[in-house]
Scaffold this active site. Structure first.
Site, PDB file in Angstrom:
ATOM      1  N   ASP A  30       0.841  -1.081  -0.173  1.00  0.00           N
ATOM      2  CA  ASP A  30       0.012  -0.225   0.035  1.00  0.00           C
ATOM      3  C   ASP A  30       0.829   1.210  -0.068  1.00  0.00           C
ATOM      4  O   ASP A  30       0.587   2.121  -0.662  1.00  0.00           O
ATOM      5  CB  ASP A  30      -0.822   0.310   1.252  1.00  0.00           C
ATOM      6  CG  ASP A  30      -1.813  -1.090   1.285  1.00  0.00           C
ATOM      7  OD1 ASP A  30      -1.360  -2.169   1.861  1.00  0.00           O
ATOM      8  OD2 ASP A  30      -3.068  -0.823   0.910  1.00  0.00           O
TER       9      ASP A  30
ATOM     10  N   THR B 216      -7.236  -0.802  -1.671  1.00  0.00           N
ATOM     11  CA  THR B 216      -6.298  -1.864  -1.754  1.00  0.00           C
ATOM     12  C   THR B 216      -5.991  -2.505  -0.534  1.00  0.00           C
ATOM     13  O   THR B 216      -5.037  -3.271  -0.118  1.00  0.00           O
ATOM     14  CB  THR B 216      -4.952  -1.024  -2.028  1.00  0.00           C
ATOM     15  OG1 THR B 216      -4.592  -0.252  -1.052  1.00  0.00           O
ATOM     16  CG2 THR B 216      -4.658  -0.394  -3.360  1.00  0.00           C
TER      17      THR B 216
ATOM     18  N   PHE C  48      -6.112 -12.166   0.591  1.00  0.00           N
ATOM     19  CA  PHE C  48      -6.364 -11.442   2.117  1.00  0.00           C
ATOM     20  C   PHE C  48      -7.123 -10.382   1.850  1.00  0.00           C
ATOM     21  O   PHE C  48      -8.323 -10.588   2.999  1.00  0.00           O
ATOM     22  CB  PHE C  48      -4.820 -10.900   2.529  1.00  0.00           C
ATOM     23  CG  PHE C  48      -5.202 -10.161   3.784  1.00  0.00           C
ATOM     24  CD1 PHE C  48      -5.350  -8.818   3.839  1.00  0.00           C
ATOM     25  CD2 PHE C  48      -5.006 -10.747   4.958  1.00  0.00           C
ATOM     26  CE1 PHE C  48      -5.577  -8.071   5.053  1.00  0.00           C
ATOM     27  CE2 PHE C  48      -5.112  -9.999   6.250  1.00  0.00           C
ATOM     28  CZ  PHE C  48      -5.451  -8.605   6.250  1.00  0.00           C
TER      29      PHE C  48
ATOM     30  N   ASP D 146      -0.353  -4.005  -4.365  1.00  0.00           N
ATOM     31  CA  ASP D 146      -1.229  -2.771  -4.503  1.00  0.00           C
ATOM     32  C   ASP D 146      -0.645  -1.571  -5.795  1.00  0.00           C
ATOM     33  O   ASP D 146      -1.787  -1.115  -6.159  1.00  0.00           O
ATOM     34  CB  ASP D 146      -1.215  -2.051  -3.087  1.00  0.00           C
ATOM     35  CG  ASP D 146      -1.930  -2.883  -1.987  1.00  0.00           C
ATOM     36  OD1 ASP D 146      -1.816  -2.965  -0.889  1.00  0.00           O
ATOM     37  OD2 ASP D 146      -2.623  -3.633  -2.495  1.00  0.00           O
TER      38      ASP D 146
HETATM   39  O1  RIB Z   1      -3.396 -10.082  -0.658  1.00  0.00           O
HETATM   40  C1  RIB Z   1      -2.501  -8.824  -0.922  1.00  0.00           C
HETATM   41  C2  RIB Z   1      -3.276  -7.775  -0.390  1.00  0.00           C
HETATM   42  O2  RIB Z   1      -3.543  -7.829   0.866  1.00  0.00           O
HETATM   43  C3  RIB Z   1      -2.481  -6.530  -0.355  1.00  0.00           C
HETATM   44  O3  RIB Z   1      -3.377  -5.114  -0.637  1.00  0.00           O
HETATM   45  C4  RIB Z   1      -1.877  -6.308   0.622  1.00  0.00           C
HETATM   46  O4  RIB Z   1      -1.494  -4.980   1.123  1.00  0.00           O
HETATM   47  C5  RIB Z   1      -2.842  -6.807   1.782  1.00  0.00           C
HETATM   48  O5  RIB Z   1      -3.588  -5.745   2.137  1.00  0.00           O
HETATM   49 CA    CA Z   2      -3.232  -3.621   0.947  1.00  0.00          CA
END
Ligand code: RIB
Ligand code: CA
Length: 312
Positions: free
Chosen positions: A16, A127, A169, A244
């Site tokens: 990010d 993000t 995630f 990101d």
């Molecule tokens: O899976 C990757 C994402 O999850 C990215 O945005 C990382 O910063 C986490 O937020």
């Molecule tokens: Ca992120």
């Protein structure tokens, strides 16, 4: 050409932070109306402090930061500090921010800003987990026509998952929010792991980044060296994916990406596959408008990101 009005919703987080730096280095392209933070990689307070530090590092104190939702809509919070470190920015040691957030909640800022905007005018670039965006849409659906496009880093199709074998995630951290946003009906560019795992901080690229002789360059190196070490320990791989910045890269140079229309459904109940994104490339959904990114021109994207980072 007038700068694109954007809101950057994030959970800094190393990638990010790099994404924010590239956007903040591009005032001719982006009219950044605000940076909004959401709990994700680390807790909300840490994400928010990191966003304020990155803003200052970029010399862009003109861009306001708003703190958002401290937890997902339904499930218990999950974090990714095992990847980003306790600070959320790896080994980077940034000065304390001279100024923190505005008083307004991020969701109120998003709603107020969109209500005051023209139709199809504001680009949202989430993000992190989609909690802020989903809560804003749920509270004030009348903001929907104001959204020009959502550039969402999240989800996975052929790449499986990263926080679990079957979920990425950002989606797994708040699957109910992701469901609300994917179903909102506004144009979505879905930048999932299929695209972002193609963009790696390889040793050769780290050598190039090491040559950026600035506070920004040194901070980015300290962040990426941390996550690269984690990748070796965690995955046995060299070169962490830098997820990101692919979103900002798309807005700067969409020709570097290949997309296909799709439908996306989110698993919201199975403990085994919670947050899984079922991305259907064969049967797009007539009620939504989602493009799935299948290919990334990683070397051209890297050159673009380096050129922007060198501006700071
Ligand atoms: O899976 C990757 C994402 O999850 C990215 O945005 C990382 O910063 C986490 O937020
Ligand atoms: Ca992120």
């Amino acid at each position: 050409m007038t700068a694109l009005p954007v809101i950057l919703d994030c959970d800094p987080g190393i990638d990010d932070a790099v994404s924010l730096l590239v956007a903040l280095a591009s005032p001719e392209k982006f009219n950044i109306l605000g940076i909004t933070t959401v709990a994700g990689n680390v807790d909300l307070d840490t994400c928010t402090r990191n966003a304020c530090q990155v803003r200052e590092l970029a010399g862009r104190m003109d861009v306001p930061v708003y703190a958002g939702c401290p937890r997902p809509m339904v499930i218990e919070p999950v974090f990714a500090d095992h990847i980003h470190g306790d600070s959320g920015l790896g080994r980077a040691q940034l000065p304390e921010p001279s100024h923190m957030t505005e008083d307004q909640h991020a969701v109120d800022f998003i709603i107020e800003t969109l209500l005051a905007a023209d139709d199809n005018s504001i680009t949202l670039v989430p993000t992190g987990p989609l909690t802020n965006i989903a809560v804003a849409i749920t509270r004030s659906p009348e903001i929907l026509p104001k959204i020009k496009q959502l550039i969402i880093m999240g989800g996975a199709r052929s790449e499986g998952g990263n926080i679990t074998p079957s979920a990425e995630f950002n989606i797994a951290a708040d699957p109910h929010a992701a469901h609300v946003v994917y179903r909102c009906g506004r144009p979505i560019l879905a930048m999932g792991l299929d695209a972002t795992m193609q963009f790696r901080a390889s040793p050769a690229r780290m050598d190039v980044l090491r040559g950026i002789d600035s506070e920004t360059g040194r901070a980015v190196m300290a962040m990426l060296e941390h996550v690269n070490d984690v990748y070796v320990d965690f995955y046995g791989e060299e070169g962490a994916a830098i997820h990101d910045p692919c979103t900002i890269g798309y807005l700067l140079a969409p020709e570097l990406f290949t997309t296909r229309p799709c439908a996306i459904a989110v698993e919201m109940s199975s403990p085994l596959t919670l947050g899984h994104t079922a991305v259907n490339l064969r049967v797009p959904d007539p009620d939504t408008s989602i493009e799935w990114v299948t290919q990334t021109d990683a070397s051209a994207l890297f050159d673009l990101i380096v050129e922007r980072l060198k501006r700071l």
